[in-house]
Design an enzyme around this catalytic site. Structure first.
Site, PDB file in Angstrom:
ATOM      1  N   SER A  96      -6.718  -5.556  -6.495  1.00  0.00           N
ATOM      2  CA  SER A  96      -7.913  -6.159  -5.904  1.00  0.00           C
ATOM      3  C   SER A  96      -9.122  -5.980  -6.817  1.00  0.00           C
ATOM      4  CB  SER A  96      -8.204  -5.522  -4.537  1.00  0.00           C
ATOM      5  OG  SER A  96      -8.751  -4.222  -4.703  1.00  0.00           O
ATOM      6  N   ASP A 114       0.826  -1.205   0.000  1.00  0.00           N
ATOM      7  CA  ASP A 114       0.000   0.000   0.000  1.00  0.00           C
ATOM      8  C   ASP A 114       0.864   1.260   0.000  1.00  0.00           C
ATOM      9  OD1 ASP A 114      -2.302   1.461  -0.012  1.00  0.00           O
ATOM     10  OD2 ASP A 114      -2.639   1.354   2.149  1.00  0.00           O
ATOM     11  N   SER A 174      -8.417  -5.273   4.191  1.00  0.00           N
ATOM     12  CA  SER A 174      -8.914  -4.964   2.844  1.00  0.00           C
ATOM     13  C   SER A 174      -9.272  -6.197   2.019  1.00  0.00           C
ATOM     14  CB  SER A 174      -7.880  -4.108   2.082  1.00  0.00           C
ATOM     15  OG  SER A 174      -7.696  -2.874   2.732  1.00  0.00           O
ATOM     16  N   TRP A 202       2.712   7.921  -2.460  1.00  0.00           N
ATOM     17  CA  TRP A 202       4.148   8.165  -2.623  1.00  0.00           C
ATOM     18  C   TRP A 202       4.386   9.096  -3.804  1.00  0.00           C
ATOM     19  CZ3 TRP A 202       7.512   7.306  -6.668  1.00  0.00           C
ATOM     20  CH2 TRP A 202       8.881   7.309  -6.385  1.00  0.00           C
ATOM     21  N   LEU A 222      11.369 -20.477  -3.215  1.00  0.00           N
ATOM     22  CA  LEU A 222      10.257 -19.633  -2.781  1.00  0.00           C
ATOM     23  C   LEU A 222       9.052 -19.807  -3.685  1.00  0.00           C
ATOM     24  CD1 LEU A 222       9.166 -17.142  -1.120  1.00  0.00           C
ATOM     25  CD2 LEU A 222      10.157 -15.729  -2.943  1.00  0.00           C
ATOM     26  N   HIS A 235       3.147   3.369  -8.950  1.00  0.00           N
ATOM     27  CA  HIS A 235       3.058   1.926  -9.215  1.00  0.00           C
ATOM     28  C   HIS A 235       4.286   1.437  -9.981  1.00  0.00           C
ATOM     29  CE1 HIS A 235      -0.978   1.866  -7.640  1.00  0.00           C
ATOM     30  NE2 HIS A 235      -1.309   2.879  -8.422  1.00  0.00           N
TER      31      HIS A 235
END
Length: 554
Positions: free
Chosen positions: A379, A334, A508, A339, A443, A351
């Site tokens: 989202s 977020d 959220s 920013w 990972l 972004h």
């Protein structure tokens, strides 16, 4: 792999694509034969498969081969600009089949199918796309596509039952075998018992159900749809032959009669010929220039994976005891827009800057030994934002996938979300990276794009209801494990630590099922300002907390 039905299906493809189709089929057949050769021990057979695979890797760089099958495959890849690196996982799967397989349940069996077959099918789809007649799958029918692949594999397994048993193999999940007590022992002993017959009847019915997916080809080019629909019809005929074989199934592979195949193929040839005659197709262009054989592409072979780059200041991750280390960290990234506004820039610039921070999180996760990292990128509620901002976010994700800055790291990439509204090119790029990295063991990076927690739970509940309606599950006995098995990624572990940047303190609609017992960490920095040290700090803070999961303090 020697089924004449495959040859017939390739004959339904446009003429310009048939040589490449035959090359792919021949390569898969050769690998399968090398893995099944009875004149050698499993280790030797595995070595032969590996040697063939490595030779192909070198010959792709050289642009030619003395082996006729590999030469055809190399030539097809260069002419049609196919990226064969995705086949590496399927070839590894074939190699490992020589050592025998055991599947505890259908989920493990399905993962094997996905790794062994899907990459080959996707190469055929890429061929159709290159020729200008894409075999486009409806984005809301991805599950149908998976069922179809599973049905094809199960049909092949039942057909080859006699050959596999002769080598001591039984490529069926233990979950299915246990439902018919005694069937496994009877099959391994070559006995056609009532239990064995009941098992085969059950599995043929299941395979028939899986390959019958008519909605999968809705909206597809009629020529491509004819190929897939004919493949389904041939597999159903093959399953009829399996059902009719009885005890002979344990002695030889059954095949449909010539009359049955003719009834399917004769009208299919007419339909495909008409469809392709009305379609302007693109012929393959000049062969793509090759690179020096001494400089193989790192994306073609996972043995070329590199460690993450060090932090610019040389800092190293803290030492966290294994029992205090989270297995799964989820991050709400977020503050990108704020920013940018803080610096007098348009919000979309935030972004773009946030992409570098995401790379830092991956590097930091690898360095500290985190097993699962999930990032909330876009989202279902983000569609309410300005069109330019939405476009920038999605284009940044697509560009990152195409440029591949983490491509040669030991990272298994996955996507969680829904395809509705997303650009088809982005969805295909996400699925491509999932397939390409599916065999990696470092990972697991899950990126949530067009994701909403309530939407996920609603769709999972709908899948459960459908399973109950089909009789696959008793609605009165549904438990939490049943629900978890119907989630989009059933193997995703619960979130141990949920971290949110940007000075906001809410979750959220992010992973509500998985974060039920997550530790929460909220920090004030905007996302573009964080780096791997902030991830390490959040993990360090987590390691100091006492987790009781409802129990009393000791």
């Amino acid at each position: 792999m020697h089924d004449p039905g495959i040859y017939a299906l390739i004959q339904l493809m446009p003429t310009v694509l048939r040589p490449a189709g035959w090359a792919l089929w021949a390569a898969a057949t050769v690998l399968d034969d090398l893995a099944d050769q009875r004149d050698a021990e499993p280790a030797e057979r595995a070595a032969r498969v590996e040697a063939w695979t490595q030779a192909l890797h070198c010959e792709l760089a050289a642009g030619t081969s003395r082996d006729p099958v590999r030469h055809a495959l190399v030539d097809s890849a260069l002419r049609w600009r196919l990226d064969l690196s995705s086949l590496r996982g399927a070839m590894i799967s074939t190699r490992d089949d020589t050592r025998g397989r055991h599947f505890a349940d259908w989920a493990a069996w399905r993962a094997w199918c996905n790794g062994a077959i899907t990459p080959w099918v996707d190469q055929v789809r890429h061929l159709f796309e290159r020729a200008g007649a894409p075999m486009t799958l409806r984005l809301d029918r991805q599950q149908d596509y998976q069922w179809f692949i599973d049905g094809a594999r199960l049909t092949d397994t039942l057909t080859d039952l006699s050959a596999d048993l002769a080598q001591g193999d039984l490529f069926l999940p233990q979950e299915a075998l246990d439902a018919f007590p005694g069937a496994e022992d009877d099959l391994r002993q070559g006995s056609w018992s009532q239990a064995a017959a009941a098992l085969v009847r059950e599995l043929t019915a299941l395979a028939r159900q899986w390959v019958t997916r008519p909605a999968m080809t809705t909206g597809m080019h009629p020529g491509a749809a004819t190929v897939l629909n004919t493949a389904a019809s041939l597999m159903r005929a093959q399953l009829d032959a399996v059902d009719a074989a009885g005890h002979a199934l344990l002695k030889r592979a059954p095949r449909p009669s010539l009359a049955a195949r003719t009834r399917i193929l004769a009208p299919a040839r007419i339909r495909s010929k008409l469809a392709w005659s009305l379609t302007p197709l693109t012929a393959p262009g000049p062969r793509r220039p090759t690179v020096a054989a001494s400089e193989p592409s790192p994306e073609a072979d996972d043995t070329a994976l590199r460690p993450p780059p060090p932090h610019r200041d040389g800092v190293r991750p803290p030492q966290i005891a294994a029992d205090r280390m989270p297995a799964h960290v989820a991050v709400i990234m977020d503050g990108n827009g704020r920013w940018a506004e803080q610096r007098g820039l348009p919000r979309p610039e935030g972004h773009r800057a946030g992409t570098a921070a995401a790379h830092e999180m991956v590097h930091g996760a690898l360095e500290i030994g985190l097993r699962h990292l999930t990032l909330y990128a876009f989202s279902t509620e983000n569609w309410k934002r300005d069109t330019e901002e939405i476009t920038t976010i999605l284009e940044a994700i697509r560009r990152d996938l195409d440029e591949g800055p983490i491509r040669d790291l030991d990272v298994r990439q996955r996507w969680l979300g829904h395809p509705d509204k997303l650009p088809q090119e982005l969805v295909q790029a996400l699925l491509r990276e999932e397939r390409r990295t599916s065999t990696r063991t470092g990972l697991t990076l899950t990126v949530c794009i067009n994701y909403g927690g309530r939407d996920e739970i609603t769709r999972t509940a709908a899948a459960l209801a459908q399973a109950a309606h089909a009789g696959d599950i008793d609605p009165h006995l549904i438990g939490q494990d049943d629900f978890a098995r119907h989630l989009p990624h059933p193997d995703m572990p619960d979130v141990d630590l949920l971290w949110r940047t940007g000075n906001e303190q809410r979750i959220s609609n992010f992973l509500p099922w998985h974060t039920s017992y997550a530790e929460l960490c909220f920090t004030s920095d905007y996302w573009p300002d964080v780096d791997r040290r902030d991830l390490w700090q959040a993990i360090t803070e987590y390691s100091r907390r006492q987790r009781r999961h409802g129990g009393a303090t000791r």
